[in-house]
Design a protein around this motif. Structure first.
Motif, mmCIF file in Angstrom:
data_model
loop_
_atom_site.group_PDB
_atom_site.id
_atom_site.type_symbol
_atom_site.label_atom_id
_atom_site.label_comp_id
_atom_site.label_asym_id
_atom_site.label_seq_id
_atom_site.Cartn_x
_atom_site.Cartn_y
_atom_site.Cartn_z
ATOM 1 N N GLY A 63 41.051 -36.605 -18.695
ATOM 2 C CA GLY A 63 39.794 -36.708 -17.988
ATOM 3 C C GLY A 63 38.718 -37.887 -18.243
ATOM 4 N N ARG A 64 37.789 -38.001 -17.451
ATOM 5 C CA ARG A 64 37.016 -39.142 -17.557
ATOM 6 C C ARG A 64 35.418 -38.887 -17.207
ATOM 7 N N VAL A 65 34.668 -39.424 -17.896
ATOM 8 C CA VAL A 65 33.210 -39.250 -17.616
ATOM 9 C C VAL A 65 32.777 -40.601 -16.492
ATOM 10 N N SER A 66 32.130 -39.962 -15.661
ATOM 11 C CA SER A 66 31.550 -41.198 -14.552
ATOM 12 C C SER A 66 30.100 -41.174 -14.828
ATOM 13 N N VAL A 67 29.509 -42.209 -14.830
ATOM 14 C CA VAL A 67 28.139 -42.619 -14.684
ATOM 15 C C VAL A 67 27.696 -42.554 -13.319
ATOM 16 N N GLY A 68 26.614 -41.767 -13.004
ATOM 17 C CA GLY A 68 26.386 -41.806 -11.540
ATOM 18 C C GLY A 68 26.788 -40.558 -10.871
ATOM 19 N N LEU A 104 36.809 -29.955 -32.981
ATOM 20 C CA LEU A 104 35.514 -29.158 -32.353
ATOM 21 C C LEU A 104 35.149 -30.071 -30.773
ATOM 22 N N GLY A 105 34.986 -31.292 -30.884
ATOM 23 C CA GLY A 105 34.440 -31.851 -29.783
ATOM 24 C C GLY A 105 35.571 -31.845 -28.642
ATOM 25 N N ASN A 106 36.704 -31.714 -28.746
ATOM 26 C CA ASN A 106 37.503 -31.312 -27.722
ATOM 27 C C ASN A 106 37.361 -30.009 -27.139
ATOM 28 N N ALA A 107 36.879 -29.035 -28.009
ATOM 29 C CA ALA A 107 36.706 -27.673 -27.645
ATOM 30 C C ALA A 107 35.242 -27.228 -27.133
ATOM 31 N N LEU A 108 34.360 -28.204 -27.054
ATOM 32 C CA LEU A 108 33.006 -27.926 -26.708
ATOM 33 C C LEU A 108 32.786 -28.535 -25.365
ATOM 34 N N GLU A 109 32.715 -27.676 -24.372
ATOM 35 C CA GLU A 109 32.526 -28.024 -22.836
ATOM 36 C C GLU A 109 31.795 -29.141 -22.511
ATOM 37 N N ASN A 110 30.547 -29.432 -23.178
ATOM 38 C CA ASN A 110 29.498 -30.112 -22.922
ATOM 39 C C ASN A 110 29.268 -31.350 -23.550
ATOM 40 N N ILE A 111 30.290 -31.393 -24.403
ATOM 41 C CA ILE A 111 30.396 -32.958 -25.247
ATOM 42 C C ILE A 111 31.049 -33.850 -24.543
ATOM 43 N N SER A 112 30.744 -34.960 -24.028
ATOM 44 C CA SER A 112 31.266 -35.861 -23.105
ATOM 45 C C SER A 112 32.222 -36.868 -23.898
ATOM 46 N N VAL A 113 31.979 -37.462 -25.106
ATOM 47 C CA VAL A 113 32.618 -38.409 -25.548
ATOM 48 C C VAL A 113 32.545 -37.910 -27.121
ATOM 49 N N VAL A 114 33.809 -37.961 -27.538
ATOM 50 C CA VAL A 114 34.409 -37.742 -28.938
ATOM 51 C C VAL A 114 34.167 -38.776 -29.881
ATOM 52 N N LYS A 142 39.290 -36.171 -25.033
ATOM 53 C CA LYS A 142 38.220 -36.357 -24.136
ATOM 54 C C LYS A 142 38.113 -37.820 -24.344
ATOM 55 N N PRO A 143 37.409 -38.773 -23.370
ATOM 56 C CA PRO A 143 36.914 -40.147 -23.484
ATOM 57 C C PRO A 143 36.355 -40.016 -25.122
ATOM 58 N N CYS A 144 36.683 -41.310 -25.878
ATOM 59 C CA CYS A 144 36.077 -41.277 -27.243
ATOM 60 C C CYS A 144 35.702 -42.746 -27.394
ATOM 61 N N SER A 145 35.106 -42.946 -28.744
ATOM 62 C CA SER A 145 34.221 -43.881 -29.162
ATOM 63 C C SER A 145 34.052 -44.035 -30.707
ATOM 64 N N ALA A 146 33.926 -45.251 -31.205
ATOM 65 C CA ALA A 146 33.493 -45.368 -32.466
ATOM 66 C C ALA A 146 32.768 -46.570 -32.847
ATOM 67 N N TRP A 147 32.105 -46.624 -33.953
ATOM 68 C CA TRP A 147 31.538 -47.911 -34.323
ATOM 69 C C TRP A 147 32.731 -49.017 -34.650
ATOM 70 N N ILE A 148 32.635 -50.329 -33.999
ATOM 71 C CA ILE A 148 33.602 -51.401 -34.522
ATOM 72 C C ILE A 148 33.003 -52.419 -35.576
ATOM 73 N N GLU A 170 47.732 -51.345 -18.745
ATOM 74 C CA GLU A 170 47.096 -49.924 -18.660
ATOM 75 C C GLU A 170 45.781 -49.942 -19.164
ATOM 76 N N LEU A 171 45.818 -50.705 -20.671
ATOM 77 C CA LEU A 171 44.378 -50.773 -21.072
ATOM 78 C C LEU A 171 43.193 -51.451 -20.140
ATOM 79 N N ARG A 172 43.717 -52.119 -19.661
ATOM 80 C CA ARG A 172 42.713 -53.287 -18.824
ATOM 81 C C ARG A 172 42.217 -52.060 -17.939
ATOM 82 N N ARG A 173 42.971 -51.263 -17.266
ATOM 83 C CA ARG A 173 42.797 -50.253 -16.185
ATOM 84 C C ARG A 173 41.880 -49.396 -16.625
ATOM 85 N N ARG A 174 42.555 -48.726 -17.819
ATOM 86 C CA ARG A 174 41.623 -47.333 -18.350
ATOM 87 C C ARG A 174 40.450 -47.727 -19.188
ATOM 88 N N LYS A 175 40.658 -48.866 -19.701
ATOM 89 C CA LYS A 175 39.369 -49.334 -20.846
ATOM 90 C C LYS A 175 38.871 -48.119 -21.752
#
Length: 464
Positions: A63-68, A104-114, A142-148, A170-175
């Protein structure tokens, strides 16, 4: 807004990197290379805001999370400690905690980014971001993120991302990886943060520099207006550099003015002044046509109590009503005092309720139900009517965690408070979801592990 433009034009902003200064010089800024400070003409700032993309999506395997899209979006927090409320203690997080948190983040419906949720202390700190992303690429649906943390780890994470998604194109496309470089108030961006931005931009990945956390009376003026002016200048300075470095990167506005509590010397997450600054910041963002993140929906309380619920609800509800789409990272205990799985499932619940409000309600002939009202008449009941049966699940939000039982039934079932119910929900999810199924095949998972091992070996030899 005008004050922020004046600050950038007369005081300037410190970009501690020769490439950044060169880009700004070429774009028409007044650059003092010796001091590393650039004064930005308002025309340069406004043109960057105008030309930079505003809409974007964050992608994940499922899935994806869209701003807007009008829905409230939240990410999981990222903390050093994991809080154990059963023992009333906290401990450093480890990799196993990260995997449980991802499940846990995968299972929680309203958490957008793990996120990994905690910084894994069972690897060297310079490799904690690599470990976190390896686990995310392996397990997060889900879409994911961590500090770099460094340019070196950024290159390693990008190498892993290519393997996870199937190559550079594919990385450039999906980011699936991005980087937010947080300015340091007042008015500066570190060299190492810009170095990471450079690495990310080379691969067409999203970069930003808009997340400064101005603290009133410490790193910003002791006034809401003054600190908001300073923060706006820092956000705009970040947008200019982002656009010059990576014109295809979308930009947004982040409001994160906070109170520096002079009694405790701590940054406050729940102060009403934080909310005031966010509401004004949303207005600034809307005037620029930018999506807005507000660092509210947070609390200073170390436990999920009335204070915690009040501060979270006050900030989140007002910010969303003003037009914000993102609020602060969730599952956090107090002001960055630790991470809590129980708090995360509570936060998932209230985000669900706010999203129900954002959905609005249907106004149609069927929904107005005039024929139903006529058929029931004076003194009747709608309880068994077909109209009620048709709409009972779609019209009303039913809580999964919040309590609605009558007193007697609540007592009979143990009289549990929300912390106890949240703990049971965590245990239930982990019984069903942990260990999580990988989202990549075995060969990819092994290659991700091999990349991490090479990075650890290389880093160990360099630090020896």
């Amino acid at each position: 807004m005008e004050g922020a433009l004046e600050v950038l034009e007369t005081v300037g902003f410190s970009y501690k990197h020769p490439k950044a200064l060169g880009l700004l010089d070429g774009a028409g800024a007044d650059v003092d290379f010796r001091r590393g400070v650039a004064r930005l003409p308002r025309e340069l700032v406004l043109e960057a805001v105008k030309r930079a993309p505003k809409a974007y999506a964050v992608e994940g395997p499922e899935g994806r999370v869209s701003v807007g899209d009008g829905r409230l979006k939240v990410a999981m927090g990222s903390e050093v400690y994991l809080v154990d409320y059963a023992k009333m203690e906290r401990r450093p997080g480890v990799s196993e905690d990260c995997v449980k948190s991802i499940a846990l983040g995968n299972a929680l419906e309203n958490i957008s980014v793990v996120t990994p949720f905690v910084i894994p202390s069972d690897v060297p700190i310079w490799a904690a971001d690599v470990r976190g992303y390896r686990l995310l690429f392996t397990y997060s649906r889900k879409p994911c993120s961590a500090w770099i943390y460094s340019p070196e780890s950024a290159r390693c994470i990008i190498e892993m991302a290519k393997i996870a998604v199937g190559g550079e194109d594919e990385l450039r496309r999906r980011k699936v990886v991005g980087y937010g470089a947080e300015p340091t108030s007042p008015l500066q961006l570190s060299r190492h943060a810009i170095e990471i931005m450079v690495v990310m931009a080379e691969h067409g990945l999203p970069v930003s520099a808009t997340g400064s956390m101005v603290m009133m009376g410490a790193t910003g003026p002791m006034s809401v207006a003054g600190s908001l002016c300073l923060m706006t200048a820092e956000v705009l300075a970040g947008i200019v550099l982002t656009h010059l470095m990576s014109p295809e990167s979308p930009v947004s506005f982040s409001t994160s003015v906070h109170v520096f509590d002079q009694r405790t010397a701590l940054c406050s997450f729940g102060a009403p002044e934080n909310v005031l600054a966010s509401l004004a910041g949303v207005q600034v963002a809307r005037s620029l046509g930018l999506p807005c993140f507000c660092n509210v929906g947070l609390s200073d309380s170390p436990v999920p109590d009335f204070q915690c619920g009040f501060e979270k609800a006050l900030g989140a509800a007002l910010a969303v009503a003003a037009g914000a789409e993102w609020v602060g990272s969730q599952g956090i205990v107090g002001a960055d005092q630790g991470a809590s799985w129980e708090q995360l499932v509570i936060d998932d619940e209230w985000v669900s309720a706010i999203n129900r409000i954002l959905e609005g309600f249907e106004v149609s002939e069927e929904a107005l139900a005039l024929d139903v009202i006529r058929s029931v008449g004076v003194g009747g009941t709608f309880l068994g009517h077909r109209h009620t049966l048709r709409r009972v699940r779609s019209e009303v939000w039913y809580p999964a965690l919040f309590e609605r039982r009558p007193w007697g039934q609540w007592v009979e079932l143990g009289g549990k408070d929300i912390l106890q119910r949240a703990r049971e929900r965590v245990e239930e999810v982990l019984r069903e979801e942990y260990p999580p199924e990988p989202v990549v095949d075995g060969d990819v998972a092994r290659e991700l592990e091999a990349i991490e091992r090479r990075y650890l070996k290389r880093g160990s030899s360099q630090s020896a």
